[in-house]
Design an enzyme around this catalytic site. Structure first.
Site, PDB file in Angstrom:
ATOM      1  N   LYS A  95       0.810  -1.219   0.000  1.00 54.42           N
ATOM      2  CA  LYS A  95       0.000   0.000   0.000  1.00 54.42           C
ATOM      3  C   LYS A  95       0.843   1.269   0.000  1.00 54.42           C
ATOM      4  CE  LYS A  95      -3.707  -2.064   2.826  1.00 54.42           C
ATOM      5  NZ  LYS A  95      -4.863  -2.115   1.921  1.00 54.42           N
ATOM      6  N   GLY A 167     -10.719  -3.190   8.966  1.00 56.30           N
ATOM      7  CA  GLY A 167     -10.317  -3.322  10.357  1.00 56.30           C
ATOM      8  C   GLY A 167     -11.469  -3.376  11.340  1.00 56.30           C
ATOM      9  N   ARG A 179     -23.217  -2.801  -3.536  1.00 57.36           N
ATOM     10  CA  ARG A 179     -24.570  -2.598  -4.076  1.00 57.36           C
ATOM     11  C   ARG A 179     -24.665  -1.262  -4.810  1.00 57.36           C
ATOM     12  NH1 ARG A 179     -28.404  -6.166  -3.274  1.00 57.36           N
ATOM     13  NH2 ARG A 179     -28.495  -7.465  -1.396  1.00 57.36           N
ATOM     14  N   SER A 250      -7.789  -7.782   8.276  1.00 54.95           N
ATOM     15  CA  SER A 250      -7.580  -8.219   9.653  1.00 54.95           C
ATOM     16  C   SER A 250      -8.288  -9.533   9.958  1.00 54.95           C
ATOM     17  CB  SER A 250      -8.100  -7.133  10.588  1.00 54.95           C
ATOM     18  OG  SER A 250      -7.833  -5.852  10.058  1.00 54.95           O
TER      19      SER A 250
END
EC number: 4.3.3.6
Lengths: 308, 197
Positions: A95, A167, A179, A250
């Site tokens: 990242k 997280g 959606r 996580s």
């Protein structure tokens, strides 16, 4: 006007070409139907690979810990990323902060296979994302709606992940955004050519991309889901809602039995439409990560609203 | 002309692209994730993806043995990239627990052309594919380290075989399914038709 040269013109033989849109987007096509797992050590990366992950995301702290520790979250230590690259043979992603193109340059130099310009880290630029066409390494970016997804693609993103609330172990935001994106694509399908110009204006996205989505009925790049997946059922839910694969942050290494949970989420992602297999995959997994109720998160701690 | 039924191994990878290419080449296409779906297919395509993931899922869901049996019994099969690895008798550098279906007498090296930054496109002459070079799209691609006597290299890049045929089995390091050029798939569908005759 250029002066004519005395040398005869040279037509370069078409040689190998790297960093094309096709190899960048094509790389994401290879990940479809798979699970990309957050890992913080080479040992975790090996567990992920053994469980059948199609790629790992190398980072210093999983989002749950970033939440807990607070402060500025940055690109991971190059030593740590290299350790993970050496530990596994599957693709390694890492990242960069939003708009922090130097972190992205470093990640490219390290040889990561995909750069995630991620809202989970603290944004470095409040106006601009990185120019992703500048890089050979492909980028994946998050999106909460179709307009955001198309703006990222216009900047050169080769893969999109719907944002969840990373997280938290809570799938509600991932569902909302998936959606939203699928719903907006469905609406575009119903518009005629005249209406697409206004739609592009409304979506704040380039007309050409809007037209392409209306014709294809899907994004022109692979769409994964991310943020909040904690169980095999969560992963299958996102697949049934239209995600072509899932990122799990996580949810795996904050759970009781990571190796088993990782393998189960992989199975449920492949057989997302077979409840019997998902039921089997859901048995005896031990404790899931402790979740956070997204309604109780203060505005400043909501990652999904970072990026625009 | 008969319409062959070609399955695409759909555990993971670029399944949709192979569906489109095979349909364009005149095959009836179906997804294969279970042994009974494999039994219904005349032939099989093993797509691009992550070979370690595909191998683990094939073992976990009882597909590996049926795949080996069908390939051994003469079912035509084509593998691109990860699919090429799956059809190789041997991997030079397998991950722990990584198995292949096998069938082609060759040794492959995974990610031989490098990581994603080294992924590339280059035009490629392929024996048996008429009408000029195909667009070779190589993504973290394997190459063939060596082939046995029965395997024939159909294309070579940078000194390494990147397309190989052995009887009814075909494998490419590159991804014709990503190009919109269906000639390699047409070659395979012809191989399937010949096998069915």
């Amino acid at each position: 006007m250029s002066t004519p040269s005395s040398e005869s013109p040279v037509t370069p033989a078409p040689g190998p070409e790297t960093g094309t849109a096709r190899v960048k987007r094509g790389m994401a096509e290879q990940l479809k139907g798979g699970v990309i797992m957050d890992v913080v050590t080479p040992e975790q990366a090996k567990i992920a690979e053994d469980a059948g992950a199609v790629a790992v995301m190398a980072l210093e702290r999983v989002p749950a810990d970033i939440r807990q520790h607070g402060g500025v979250a940055r690109m991971s230590d190059p030593d740590m990323i290299e350790g993970i690259i050496e530990a596994v043979s599957i693709p390694v992603m890492a990242k960069s902060r939003i708009g922090h193109f130097v972190e992205a340059q470093i990640l490219q130099a390290l040889g990561v296979d995909y750069i995630d310009e991620s809202e989970v880290l603290t944004p470095a630029d409040e106006v601009n994302h990185s120019d992703k066409f500048d890089f050979t390494t492909p980028f994946v970016c998050g999106a909460t709606n179709l307009g955001e997804a198309l703006r990222r693609i216009a900047e050169g993103a080769a893969m999109i992940r719907s944002k969840g609330e990373a997280g938290t172990g809570n799938i509600v935001e991932a569902v909302r955004h998936m959606r939203q994106i699928k719903g907006e694509i469905g609406k575009l399908r119903a518009l005629d050519n005249h209406e697409l110009y206004a739609a592009a204006k409304e979506l704040r996205a380039p007309y050409e991309l809007v037209k392409e989505v209306a014709e294809l009925g899907k994004l022109p790049v692979v769409l994964f889901s991310a943020g909040g997946v904690a169980t095999p059922a969560d992963a299958a839910l996102m697949r049934q809602l239209g995600a072509e694969g899932v990122f799990v942050g996580s949810g795996i290494f904050k759970s009781g039995d990571p190796a088993k949970r990782a393998a189960s989420i992989v199975k449920a992602t492949t057989f997302y439409d077979d409840p019997k297999i998902i039921a089997d995959a859901s048995r005896g997994l031990g404790e899931a990560m402790v979740g956070i109720n997204c309604d109780t998160l203060p505005e400043g701690e909501r990652y999904a609203s970072r990026g625009w | 002309m008969s319409t062959p039924k070609v399955g695409v191994l759909a555990l993971q990878g670029d399944v949709r692209e192979h569906f489109a290419a095979l349909s364009a080449a005149g095959a009836e296409v179906s997804a294969v994730r279970r042994p009974e779906e494999l039994a219904d297919a005349d032939a099989l395509v093993l797509p691009g993806g992550e070979s370690t993931t595909m191998s683990k899922l094939a073992i976990a869901f009882g597909l590996m043995e049926p795949l080996r049996e069908r390939v051994h019994a003469g079912m035509p099969a084509y593998g691109s990239c990860a699919g090429m690895i799956m059809l190789a008798d041997k991997i030079l550098d397998p991950r722990s627990g990584q198995e292949t279906v096998g069938g082609i007498d060759m040794i492959v090296r995974r990610n031989a052309f490098g990581r994603q930054n080294e992924s590339f496109e280059a035009p490629l002459e392929v024996r048996g594919v008429e009408g000029g070079p195909v667009e070779g799209v190589f993504i973290r691609a394997p190459w063939v380290e060596s082939t046995g006597a029965r395997a024939e290299a159909l294309a070579v890049y940078d000194g390494h075989p990147v397309a190989v045929r052995q009887g009814r089995l075909l494998a490419t390091s590159f991804h014709p399914e990503l190009t919109g050029d269906h000639r390699v798939h047409a070659l395979f569908v012809d191989m399937v038709r010949d096998a069915l005759d």
